[in-house]
Scaffold this active site. Structure first.
Site: not given
Ligand code: NAD
Length: 494
Positions: A263, A297
């Site tokens: 990720e 993020c």
């Protein structure tokens, strides 16, 4: 002088290996800073290559011990107890997370800590309720065969984490890894070692067998991170962090053909159509740009606004941005610091570059004036730019700060092209009251996650991950089971 059993949340932060807290075998330490004040608040004991090898060996041994012999129901009971114990010690986790990150207490108490517990409880449910596939197969001799799948743990999982949501992002991986019967060695970020260390106390309190959960502290290259990814007894690596780090880890994972789940970074667009409910947009956008001081993020760093509402939206976002109070610890409008002096320098570098690239600084653009205890903290002003070219570096590179560029657009096709013109592909947010357009544009976004008229609304059963430079693989719900287990198909001729 601390001893080996010193609780993790003190000024001494220890590794957790085989169920016991210990210093690094070489005696190396590094400093832990409070981003809110810039002051040194702790000493972290760095794991050596031998310590990392010990942690991996403990994790491997645990697979063959009581943990490996438990059935799913027994494991689920322990994992659920971890969730309950995190909730019971929520104040300790909150203190640790706030000390390490400087994030507002209300953010950590509403997001980080409850999600830390939920990640264990949810995956205890998923592993208990997810069926495996089976097929009745016609055979050439006119008979039948039964095919069914058995799920097995992959083995020892390396869990390498960033600093922006330390407990949340770590347990997002540890929860399903343990639910599937694996053991883990966690390498928290060097910036935020406390909650991972504290979780060791929780594991011991609930009776988790030793070696199931291990923590090694240190840095990346030439330190605990690289020692971990290079260890041949690691069976799979799950990583959240920067795209460049992912590339380095992937090279290590290639040796021994180990599986990875990544990720990574993003440069996420928000697309605001003129028919959107601007009240909802401003509420959602100001969270997606400024929450956690932009260190999310999934945060928005590119905002495309349909021309008729461009001026109005910029005006309203300016009001929202200026309502945040950097450095005002305890104030409900507190905007926390960036994680480190180094990251502050990076973000301020982009603030300067935006001006050089022709931006109009609508608000912010510098360091806020702060006095008192927080004067040495790593704060920056919430910042909005207009006038940037879509292909400027500020609009293309991940900044990871409380800032965004706002650009007008004139048509749906144009904005789909702009939003997708990036190497990243983590998430996008679309704001419109037109139902058909919402579905049409959502489907055309090249991302792993697309939100419509909301942001960061998470159901942990859904697939999460990014495309392009934003990641490899999906975690969440049954998708996590796919990564954290090996499936074996058994074919029985009846
Ligand atoms: P980072 O890549 O610098 O560090 C992450 C972790 O990797 C740290 O624990 C670090 O010590 C370790 N590491 C660094 N080099 C290594 C190496 N060579 N080998 C092994 N380990 C190594 O990332 P960061 O600065 O901590 O976090 C911010 C980044 O994380 C941003 O790019 C952000 O977008 C990304 N992120 C992504 C998601 C997501 O879900 N996609 C979530 C949060 C953060």
């Amino acid at each position: 002088m601390a001893n080996e059993n010193t609780p993790a949340v003190t000024d001494t932060i220890l590794n957790f290996i085989g169920g016991a807290y210990r210093r690094g075998s070489t005696g190396k330490t590094f400093d832990n800073f409070a981003p809110a004040t810039g002051l040194r608040i702790g000493t972290v004991h760095e794991a050596s290559e031998a310590d990392v090898a010990d942690a991996v060996a403990s994790a491997k041994a645990a697979l063959n011990g009581p943990w490996g012999k438990m059935n799913t129901a027994e494991r689920v009971k322990l994992i659920s107890a971890v969730a309950t114990e995190i909730e019971r010690r929520a104040d300790d986790f909150l203190a640790a997370e706030v000390a390490d990150t400087g994030k507002p207490r209300h953010v950590a108490s509403h997001i980080d800590i409850p999600r830390g517990a939920a990640n264990f409880r949810m995956f205890a449910d998923v592993i208990s309720t997810t069926p495996t596939e089976s097929f009745a197969t016609a055979t050439p001799d006119g008979g039948k065969a039964l095919n069914y799948v058995v799920r097995k743990p992959k083995g020892v999982i390396a869990v390498i984490c960033p600093w922006n949501f330390p407990l949340l992002l770590m347990t997002w991986k540890v929860g399903p890894a343990l639910a599937c019967g694996n053991t883990v060695v966690v390498k928290p970020s060097e910036e935020t070692p406390r909650t991972a260390a504290l979780l060791g106390e929780v594991m011991n309190a609930v009776g988790m067998p030793e070696g199931v959960y291990n923590v090694v502290h240190g840095f990346g290259a030439g330190s605990a991170g690289e020692f971990l990814t290079s260890n041949p007894d690691i069976d799979a690596i799950t990583f959240t962090g920067e795209t460049g780090t992912g590339q380095a880890i992937m090279q290590k994972a290639a040796v021994g053909v180990r599986d990875i789940s990544f990720e990574l970074g993003g440069k996420n667009p928000a697309v605001v159509f003129a028919d959107a409910d601007l009240d909802k947009v401003v509420e959602g956008l100001s969270r997606s740009v400024f929450l956690n001081t932009g260190q999310v993020c999934l945060g928005t760093e590119r905002v495309y606004v349909e021309r008729p509402v461009f001026d109005e939206l910029v005006k309203r976002m300016t009001v929202a941005a200026t309502a945040f109070k950097p450095g005002a610890t305890g104030d409900p409008a507190y905007l926390g610091p960036l994680i480190s002096a180094e990251h502050q320098e990076k973000v301020l570098g982009y603030y300067a570059r935006a001006v050089a690239e022709g931006a109009t600084v609508v608000t912010g653009g510098g360091v806020p004036a702060i006095s008192g205890d927080e004067a040495g903290g790593f704060y920056v002003e919430p910042t909005l730019w207009t006038g940037l070219a879509h292909d400027s570096s500020v609009m293309r590179e991940e900044i990871f700060g409380p800032c965004c560029g706002v650009i007008p657009f004139d048509s749906e096709d144009e904005v789909i092209g702009l939003a997708n013109d990036t190497d990243y592909g983590l998430c996008a947010t679309i704001w419109t009251e037109n139902l058909s357009r919402a579905h049409r544009v959502a489907a055309s976004m090249q991302v792993g996650v697309c939100w419509v008229n909301c942001w960061f609304l998470r159901d942990l059963r859904t697939a999460f991950g990014g495309s392009g430079h934003s990641g490899i693989g999906r975690e969440g719900g049954v998708h996590s089971l796919e990564f954290y287990t090996e499936t074996e198909n058994v074919c029985v001729k009846l």
